[in-house]
Scaffold this motif. Structure first.
Motif, PDB file in Angstrom:
ATOM      1  N   ILE A 214       0.839  -1.193   0.000  1.00 44.94           N
ATOM      2  CA  ILE A 214       0.000   0.000   0.000  1.00 44.94           C
ATOM      3  C   ILE A 214       0.872   1.240   0.000  1.00 44.94           C
ATOM      4  CG2 ILE A 214      -1.847   1.235   1.212  1.00 44.94           C
ATOM      5  CD1 ILE A 214      -2.618  -1.435   2.469  1.00 44.94           C
ATOM      6  N   ALA A 215       0.549   2.182  -0.888  1.00 53.44           N
ATOM      7  CA  ALA A 215       1.294   3.430  -0.942  1.00 53.44           C
ATOM      8  C   ALA A 215       0.322   4.562  -1.246  1.00 53.44           C
ATOM      9  CB  ALA A 215       2.360   3.351  -2.022  1.00 53.44           C
ATOM     10  N   TRP A 216       0.713   5.773  -0.909  1.00 55.80           N
ATOM     11  CA  TRP A 216      -0.130   6.928  -1.265  1.00 55.80           C
ATOM     12  C   TRP A 216      -0.039   7.168  -2.756  1.00 55.80           C
ATOM     13  CZ3 TRP A 216      -3.814   8.938   1.418  1.00 55.80           C
ATOM     14  CH2 TRP A 216      -3.771   8.893   2.817  1.00 55.80           C
ATOM     15  N   ALA A 217      -1.155   7.413  -3.387  1.00 60.67           N
ATOM     16  CA  ALA A 217      -1.164   7.848  -4.775  1.00 60.67           C
ATOM     17  C   ALA A 217      -1.465   9.343  -4.749  1.00 60.67           C
ATOM     18  CB  ALA A 217      -2.203   7.070  -5.555  1.00 60.67           C
ATOM     19  N   ARG A 218      -1.902   9.877  -5.866  1.00 63.75           N
ATOM     20  CA  ARG A 218      -2.229  11.298  -5.905  1.00 63.75           C
ATOM     21  C   ARG A 218      -3.374  11.636  -4.979  1.00 63.75           C
ATOM     22  NH1 ARG A 218      -0.587  14.926  -9.514  1.00 63.75           N
ATOM     23  NH2 ARG A 218       0.829  14.212 -11.124  1.00 63.75           N
ATOM     24  N   GLY A 219      -3.298  12.782  -4.357  1.00 59.07           N
ATOM     25  CA  GLY A 219      -4.398  13.313  -3.580  1.00 59.07           C
ATOM     26  C   GLY A 219      -4.823  12.376  -2.477  1.00 59.07           C
ATOM     27  N   ASN A 220      -6.122  12.187  -2.414  1.00 64.31           N
ATOM     28  CA  ASN A 220      -6.693  11.456  -1.308  1.00 64.31           C
ATOM     29  C   ASN A 220      -6.890   9.985  -1.654  1.00 64.31           C
ATOM     30  OD1 ASN A 220      -7.622  11.380   1.240  1.00 64.31           O
ATOM     31  ND2 ASN A 220      -9.653  12.201   0.793  1.00 64.31           N
ATOM     32  N   SER A 221      -5.991   9.406  -2.391  1.00 60.06           N
ATOM     33  CA  SER A 221      -6.207   8.015  -2.762  1.00 60.06           C
ATOM     34  C   SER A 221      -4.978   7.157  -2.458  1.00 60.06           C
ATOM     35  CB  SER A 221      -6.602   7.897  -4.235  1.00 60.06           C
ATOM     36  OG  SER A 221      -5.695   8.563  -5.026  1.00 60.06           O
ATOM     37  N   LEU A 222      -5.272   5.904  -2.269  1.00 54.90           N
ATOM     38  CA  LEU A 222      -4.218   4.939  -1.972  1.00 54.90           C
ATOM     39  C   LEU A 222      -4.004   4.034  -3.159  1.00 54.90           C
ATOM     40  CD1 LEU A 222      -5.206   3.685   1.595  1.00 54.90           C
ATOM     41  CD2 LEU A 222      -3.288   5.137   1.005  1.00 54.90           C
ATOM     42  N   ARG A 223      -2.756   3.599  -3.322  1.00 56.88           N
ATOM     43  CA  ARG A 223      -2.466   2.653  -4.392  1.00 56.88           C
ATOM     44  C   ARG A 223      -2.149   1.313  -3.735  1.00 56.88           C
ATOM     45  NH1 ARG A 223       1.599   5.285  -7.930  1.00 56.88           N
ATOM     46  NH2 ARG A 223      -0.160   6.474  -8.681  1.00 56.88           N
ATOM     47  N   VAL A 224      -2.946   0.316  -4.061  1.00 60.31           N
ATOM     48  CA  VAL A 224      -2.771  -0.992  -3.443  1.00 60.31           C
ATOM     49  C   VAL A 224      -2.329  -1.977  -4.519  1.00 60.31           C
ATOM     50  CG1 VAL A 224      -3.893  -2.817  -2.128  1.00 60.31           C
ATOM     51  CG2 VAL A 224      -4.622  -0.458  -1.822  1.00 60.31           C
ATOM     52  N   ALA A 225      -1.188  -2.581  -4.302  1.00 62.09           N
ATOM     53  CA  ALA A 225      -0.723  -3.607  -5.236  1.00 62.09           C
ATOM     54  C   ALA A 225      -1.083  -4.970  -4.660  1.00 62.09           C
ATOM     55  CB  ALA A 225       0.774  -3.489  -5.436  1.00 62.09           C
ATOM     56  N   VAL A 226      -1.812  -5.742  -5.443  1.00 60.81           N
ATOM     57  CA  VAL A 226      -2.228  -7.072  -5.016  1.00 60.81           C
ATOM     58  C   VAL A 226      -1.364  -8.076  -5.773  1.00 60.81           C
ATOM     59  CG1 VAL A 226      -4.187  -8.634  -4.789  1.00 60.81           C
ATOM     60  CG2 VAL A 226      -4.570  -6.169  -4.825  1.00 60.81           C
ATOM     61  N   ILE A 227      -0.576  -8.817  -5.050  1.00 57.92           N
ATOM     62  CA  ILE A 227       0.363  -9.735  -5.702  1.00 57.92           C
ATOM     63  C   ILE A 227       0.036 -11.163  -5.290  1.00 57.92           C
ATOM     64  CG2 ILE A 227       2.799 -10.361  -5.940  1.00 57.92           C
ATOM     65  CD1 ILE A 227       3.213  -7.284  -5.027  1.00 57.92           C
ATOM     66  N   ARG A 228      -0.036 -12.060  -6.284  1.00 57.81           N
ATOM     67  CA  ARG A 228      -0.400 -13.429  -5.953  1.00 57.81           C
ATOM     68  C   ARG A 228       0.818 -14.339  -6.075  1.00 57.81           C
ATOM     69  NH1 ARG A 228      -1.771 -16.914 -10.478  1.00 57.81           N
ATOM     70  NH2 ARG A 228      -3.205 -18.058  -9.159  1.00 57.81           N
ATOM     71  N   LYS A 229       0.696 -15.462  -5.436  1.00 57.22           N
ATOM     72  CA  LYS A 229       1.766 -16.455  -5.477  1.00 57.22           C
ATOM     73  C   LYS A 229       1.563 -17.316  -6.728  1.00 57.22           C
ATOM     74  CE  LYS A 229       3.964 -18.405  -1.549  1.00 57.22           C
ATOM     75  NZ  LYS A 229       3.611 -18.690  -0.175  1.00 57.22           N
ATOM     76  N   PRO A 230       2.562 -17.365  -7.593  1.00 53.05           N
ATOM     77  CA  PRO A 230       2.362 -18.196  -8.783  1.00 53.05           C
ATOM     78  C   PRO A 230       2.256 -19.682  -8.394  1.00 53.05           C
ATOM     79  CG  PRO A 230       4.588 -17.285  -8.697  1.00 53.05           C
ATOM     80  CD  PRO A 230       3.862 -16.699  -7.551  1.00 53.05           C
ATOM     81  N   GLN A 231       1.293 -20.347  -9.000  1.00 53.23           N
ATOM     82  CA  GLN A 231       1.077 -21.770  -8.701  1.00 53.23           C
ATOM     83  C   GLN A 231       1.831 -22.603  -9.736  1.00 53.23           C
ATOM     84  OE1 GLN A 231      -0.190 -20.933  -5.723  1.00 53.23           O
ATOM     85  NE2 GLN A 231      -1.443 -22.770  -5.841  1.00 53.23           N
ATOM     86  N   ALA A 232       2.271 -23.746  -9.309  1.00 53.66           N
ATOM     87  CA  ALA A 232       2.971 -24.631 -10.231  1.00 53.66           C
ATOM     88  C   ALA A 232       1.994 -25.156 -11.279  1.00 53.66           C
ATOM     89  CB  ALA A 232       3.574 -25.798  -9.443  1.00 53.66           C
ATOM     90  N   GLY A 233       2.509 -25.302 -12.478  1.00 53.98           N
ATOM     91  CA  GLY A 233       1.692 -25.903 -13.526  1.00 53.98           C
ATOM     92  C   GLY A 233       0.661 -24.951 -14.110  1.00 53.98           C
ATOM     93  N   GLU A 234       0.918 -23.673 -13.983  1.00 51.35           N
ATOM     94  CA  GLU A 234      -0.019 -22.706 -14.566  1.00 51.35           C
ATOM     95  C   GLU A 234       0.588 -22.087 -15.807  1.00 51.35           C
ATOM     96  OE1 GLU A 234      -2.912 -20.597 -11.311  1.00 51.35           O
ATOM     97  OE2 GLU A 234      -1.019 -19.695 -11.848  1.00 51.35           O
ATOM     98  N   SER A 235      -0.247 -21.603 -16.676  1.00 51.45           N
ATOM     99  CA  SER A 235       0.282 -20.930 -17.858  1.00 51.45           C
ATOM    100  C   SER A 235       0.771 -19.541 -17.433  1.00 51.45           C
ATOM    101  CB  SER A 235      -0.803 -20.800 -18.917  1.00 51.45           C
ATOM    102  OG  SER A 235      -1.781 -19.894 -18.468  1.00 51.45           O
ATOM    103  N   ASP A 236       1.657 -18.973 -18.260  1.00 48.27           N
ATOM    104  CA  ASP A 236       2.239 -17.679 -17.910  1.00 48.27           C
ATOM    105  C   ASP A 236       1.262 -16.532 -18.133  1.00 48.27           C
ATOM    106  OD1 ASP A 236       4.516 -18.908 -17.185  1.00 48.27           O
ATOM    107  OD2 ASP A 236       5.546 -18.610 -19.106  1.00 48.27           O
ATOM    108  N   ASP A 237       0.136 -16.855 -18.787  1.00 52.36           N
ATOM    109  CA  ASP A 237      -0.807 -15.788 -19.127  1.00 52.36           C
ATOM    110  C   ASP A 237      -1.481 -15.203 -17.888  1.00 52.36           C
ATOM    111  OD1 ASP A 237      -0.114 -16.467 -21.602  1.00 52.36           O
ATOM    112  OD2 ASP A 237      -1.961 -17.574 -22.088  1.00 52.36           O
ATOM    113  N   GLU A 238      -1.565 -16.010 -16.860  1.00 56.70           N
ATOM    114  CA  GLU A 238      -2.243 -15.562 -15.646  1.00 56.70           C
ATOM    115  C   GLU A 238      -1.498 -14.370 -15.030  1.00 56.70           C
ATOM    116  OE1 GLU A 238      -5.259 -15.418 -13.338  1.00 56.70           O
ATOM    117  OE2 GLU A 238      -5.132 -17.079 -14.771  1.00 56.70           O
TER     118      GLU A 238
END
Lengths: 354, 703
Positions: B39-63
């Protein structure tokens, strides 16, 4: 000249609550009202919209919203073209897509049918400019990625092809059709390229004036070509520069404003970016001997808030001097006395000259 | 305050309580499992939230591996409000800038025109806060509409006008009481809280009015009449009095005396002398712009009222309510303090009543302040109100209180712009606001508020470009913060970059502008837009980076340039120019292109001119120190056909020697480990050597 007299110039400033990316007149569809196309981006909701608004002829300070359409990304360039059936709108985006829409003649609004050239199929990254024209309604597009694309807008499907790909070695920032098979692009370093679809592979002719002396170089932001003088192209860009380039005398541009090499003949109207240039068909040339070498009157708008008409060797006429940038303007084709322009500070102005 | 962290809730700056918490739903399309949130401050009164997932084995790279979502806080503010606020911010730029430049014109000498400039500024800002325009009158005027319909007034406008009256408008110093009367008539509807005001009573009464047959029977009628008179809303009083049923045709005969009395009061009310230069249309009273005339008229008017008060007609008036009601009105006009106090609700209303009927000559802040204190004692229990607190601060001549109220209730825009009025108002305030303070890091209060406002502007994508105007007016910290603001703008976007450069040009920050161009140049270069990269680095005259990227370009050329793909390069080569020094060795490409082009034209023996040109270009290239070594062999190999020209030699002895020397140098260089081998056939070197030797021999013979 008529427009110099403030009594004959009516200005209506209409504040909006969104930033205006582009503004165009729509061809007349009704006797009582005029229609305007706006590409806006709302900073609150981060939404980009295309809107048709009606302008009351008797009270031009009211813009009534008629129809609006959500876009995926901000509009970088907006063009309108009258087809035999209904007006066609083309809007390019900063994400690299182009959208084609038709306007319903009866119930003025978007008629529901639309064609999209998706991102990354024609351009990677922002499309800087598009123009409608060509042989059978084609849209030429140029981008920062250095590609030149051509989209044929037929009845059903779009056909897309790449005319040129410089693989990023150059970037283009402006484009304009010159004839059904020729078009002109502009880019970095005040360069202008002339293309002919009959001679594919590369530009037919290159122009890069010798700007190195004195003022630094810049970017061409806008190009216009008068239908009666297809050999001359008009370009506007950085440092208040407005010049024309005649392909018959390829080494010498005629500088109308800025880039002060010949300070006596070219008065600099503005010192910053000239965002748009168009030939002004309303202002009659003060020189009655119409010669084909003389540049016709030109309207320009600039980053430092000037909307003005300039003519070779004449005192320019300032129509509007604003404290903020004027980003875009359009002269009504059917009613050349009327001009609409959009301002950086979230407002539009409608000017009627008499 | 950054850096102040604490473990205990007692020390926290903003105490956190679970009841205060507010839940915002986060919409993202990332598939679980989510491994990390950033979580980081973005412009003005908004927050920027980065949602990062754990890559699962056997998945295509498109995800997609994650997503960045912006979350707006404080969404309950209405959209239109934001846009309205921005409109005010845009509109105040020009008046502010004009006033600053006028003040800067002569800082030393006393600026005699300054008061005129300040009032002009104040009027322009005031007009931005909304026009109190009366809505168009209905076609058929409703006689029972007593109150005029006006646009909803705003607190900011009320506050601004209050400050204008006391600080900016020096010309009307003499009639401040009358200006306050006008002010209250415009804004009385804003000051009601739990307690009613005259305005709210009038509104209530107006709704009842439609159903009333004989208004004078209703005690409320007389109440609102006297209340409106007490605060000087004469037009409303007259309008209400004319609703008296004695005016009706069927009654006029039987109630002649009563009607006469009502009409006499109407005339007296509308003839009230006012100490002011003029009145706006529709308002009643007789204006006097000098004291002696006013005093004369006032005495006369008072005399007439007293005479009416003692008249015998009252005995003949049969209607008791009318008689008492009218008598009360007369008492108000005669300045009966207890009646005034009884008819008004809020202390400020009583305050105004005192100005109108008891002390029309009140001047000086001290007497006004004392009067206000007295009125407050009479009308206690008024809940604290931001406008009243502000008025209190102004009357008490307490600049700190005014500042605090402005800042607390009206925000940074108001205080930044109102300081101009305050400093114009008194020398004392001027000194207070311009004194450099150690606890503020050496800046003055004026600068502090401008910096805060500029910070607010900078936090929004649409208003950041007006922040420089305010920063530039801050002598100590302004330019430094302006540079930081400019450096923070994303340069990858051409529009923003050009705006950035434009601001740098206006404030003569050439260095910052050049840096922005350099950053943009490198950004574009890294993203594969070589032309833009070269262009911006050229604009910034950054030879160092141009040289660096030149090396990369040569690698690219060395690999890819065939005669065909030179068409692609055409644009870039044009951009590089032929003689520009800032190209950092890139002018080599231009000469290389010329050489290749003339070489292409050499198709047979007849093209002697083209061949001569090509060999000249070759010598130029080989002489030029900027020609990279790795191209030497390919250049020579390309020109073998020139060396072996049948008809005659194209290169003379010294030229051939030069080429031979270069070849020798190249052979030495090949021993070095970092040498890059050109992509040429293996026999290239020997064929070049042979051709050069042959050419040398022929050239010697020819000479």
């Amino acid at each position: 000249m008529a427009a110099n007299n403030p009594e004959t110039l009516q200005i209506h400033r209409i504040p909006q609550s969104t930033y205006i990316d582009a503004v165009r007149w729509l061809p007349p569809l009704s006797v009582f009202e005029r229609f305007i196309l706006l590409a806006v981006s709302d900073s609150n909701s981060d939404a980009s919209l295309l809107e048709i608004r009606a302008l009351n002829r008797s009270n031009p300070s009211i813009l009534t919203p008629l129809s609006s359409l959500q876009l995926a990304s901000r509009t970088s360039s907006l063009k309108v073209c009258q087809t035999p059936h209904k007006p066609l709108i083309a809007a390019s985006s900063f994400s690299g897509s182009v959208r084609f829409l038709f306007v319903d003649n009866v119930e003025v609004g978007f008629d529901g049918s639309e064609h999209i050239v998706p991102e990354k199929s024609l351009h990677v990254g922002p499309i800087s400019c598009i123009d409608l024209g060509g042989n059978e309604l084609e849209c030429v597009s140029v981008g920062e990625d250095g590609r030149v694309g051509l989209v044929s807008v037929g009845e059903g499907e779009l056909s897309v092809r790449k005319v040129f790909d410089s693989a990023g070695l150059v970037s283009y920032s402006a484009v304009k059709w010159a004839s059904p098979t020729e078009f002109v692009t502009g880019g970095l370093g005040f360069s202008v390229q002339w293309w002919d679809l009959r001679k594919p592979g590369a530009a037919v002719s290159q122009f890069k004036g010798n700007w190195d002396q004195g003022a630094s170089s810049g970017i061409v932001h806008s190009i216009d070509i008068h239908p009666s003088r297809k050999h001359t192209c008009l370009a506007g860009g950085s440092s208040g520069t407005v010049f024309t380039w005649d392909i018959r005398w390829p080494q010498q541009p005629i500088v109308l404003s800025g880039a002060g090499q010949d300070a006596a003949s070219a008065r600099s109207l503005s010192a910053s970016e000239v965002w748009e240039v168009q030939y002004d068909t309303f202002t009659r040339s003060s020189n009655h001997r119409i010669s084909s070498t003389r540049v016709l009157p030109v309207m320009m708008c600039s980053e430092d808030g000037i909307l003005a008409v300039t003519e070779e060797g004449e005192e320019p006429i300032e129509l509007l001097v604003e404290p903020c940038a004027i980003n875009c303007f359009d002269i009504d084709r059917q009613n050349p006395s009327d001009v609409i322009c959009s301002m950086e500070w979230e407002s539009v102005a409608i000017l009627s000259r008499a | 305050m950054p850096g102040v962290a604490s473990n205990s809730d007692d020390l926290a700056l903003i105490p956190h309580s679970p009841t205060n918490s507010h839940t915002i739903a986060l919409h993202h399309t990332v598939k679980p499992p989510i491994s990390r949130l950033s979580i980081a401050w973005a412009r003005g009164n908004s927050l920027r939230v980065a949602v990062i997932r754990k890559p699962q084995a056997g998945e295509s790279d498109d995800e997609p591996g994650g997503q960045v979502v912006e979350v707006k806080l404080g969404v309950d503010e209405a959209d239109i409000y934001e846009a309205q606020w921005r409109r005010i911010a845009y509109g105040s730029v020009t008046p502010f800038a004009v006033l600053q430049s006028r003040k800067n014109l002569n800082t030393n000498a006393y600026n005699a025109d300054l008061p005129a400039y300040v009032i002009e500024y104040s009027r322009e800002i005031n007009s931005l806060l909304g026009n109190q325009k009366v809505l168009p009158d209905p076609v058929i005027e409703d006689p029972k509409t007593v109150l005029q319909r006006v646009d909803e007034p705003t607190f900011s406008k009320a506050a601004w006008e209050l400050m204008e009256i006391f600080f900016a408008d020096k010309q009307s110093d003499g009639w401040i009481p009358e200006r306050l009367v006008d002010w209250l008539s415009d804004y009385d509807n804003l000051i009601h809280g739990e307690q009613p005001t005259i305005y709210s009573r009038l509104v209530d009464f107006q709704t009842e009015l439609v159903n009333l047959q004989a208004v004078e029977e209703d005690p409320k009628y007389w109440d609102v009449l006297s209340a409106a008179l007490a605060v000087g809303w004469l037009d409303i009083v007259v309008k209400l009095l004319r609703l008296h049923s004695s005016y009706q045709h069927n009654q006029i005969g039987s109630r002649e005396t009563e009607n006469g009395l009502v009409e006499t009061v109407v005339v007296l009310v509308s003839k009230m002398p006012r100490l002011r230069p003029n009145l706006s249309a529709g308002k009643l009273g007789e204006c006097f712009d000098n004291k002696p005339d006013f005093v004369k008229a006032w005495e006369k008017w008072r005399g007439q009222i007293t005479k009416l008060d003692c008249s015998a007609f009252w005995l003949q008036c049969g209607h008791q309510d009318t008689r008492e009601g009218l008598k009360k009105l007369l008492q108000i006009m005669l300045g009966n303090a207890s009646v005034l106090s009884a008819t008004t609700f809020h202390w400020v209303e009583l305050f105004i009543g005192h100005f109108l009927y008891i002390r029309p000559f009140t001047v000086g802040m001290e007497s006004m302040y004392n009067l206000a204190q007295k009125c407050m004692q009479f009308k206690p229990g008024s809940s604290p109100h931001k406008l009243m607190e502000l008025l209190n601060g102004i009357l008490g001549e307490n600049t700190e209180v005014v500042l605090a109220e402005c800042s607390r209730s009206f925000g940074s825009w108001m205080i930044t712009h109102a300081i101009e009025l305050l400093t114009a108002g008194s020398t004392q305030a001027d000194i207070l606001l311009h004194e450099e303070r150690n606890n503020l890091g050496g800046i003055c209060i004026e600068e502090l508020h401008r910096l805060v406002y500029a910070q607010v502007l900078s936090s929004h994508a649409l208003t950041w470009q007006i922040a420089p105007i305010y920063l530039a007016s801050c002598k100590k910290q302004g330019m430094g913060l302006l540079e930081i603001l400019l450096y923070k703008q994303p340069v990858g976007h051409n529009q923003v970059l050009l705006k950035n450069i434009e601001i740098c040009r206006m404030y003569e920050l050439d260095n910052v502008g050049a840096n922005a161009m350099k950053i943009a140049g490198v950004h574009h270069w890294k993203h594969g837009k070589k032309g833009s990269g070269v262009f911006w680095l050229q604009q910034a005259q950054d030879e160092f980076r141009l040289n660096r990227i030149a090396q990369q370009l040569f690698d690219f050329v060395g690999k890819s340039v065939s005669d065909e793909s030179f068409k692609q390069w055409e644009g870039l080569i044009e951009l590089l120019g032929s003689q520009s020094k800032a190209a950092g060795g890139l002018d080599f490409l231009h000469k290389y292109r010329d050489f290749k082009r003339s070489l292409q034209q050499v198709t047979d023996i007849a093209c002697i001119d083209a061949a001569r040109k090509a060999s000249e270009a070759l010598i130029l290239l080989m002489k030029n120190p900027s020609t990279p070594q790795r191209f030497w062999l390919s250049l020579l190999y390309d020109s073998v056909k020139l060396l072996n020209w049948k008809e005659r030699t194209l290169l003379n002895v010294p030229q051939t020697n030069l080429l031979l020397n270069k070849l020798q140098e190249l052979s030495m260089a090949r021993l070095r480990p970092d040498f890059i081998e050109a992509d040429l056939p293996p026999q290239a070197l020997s064929s070049v050597r042979l051709a050069l030797a042959t050419n040398l021999g022929r050239a010697i013979l020819e000479e």
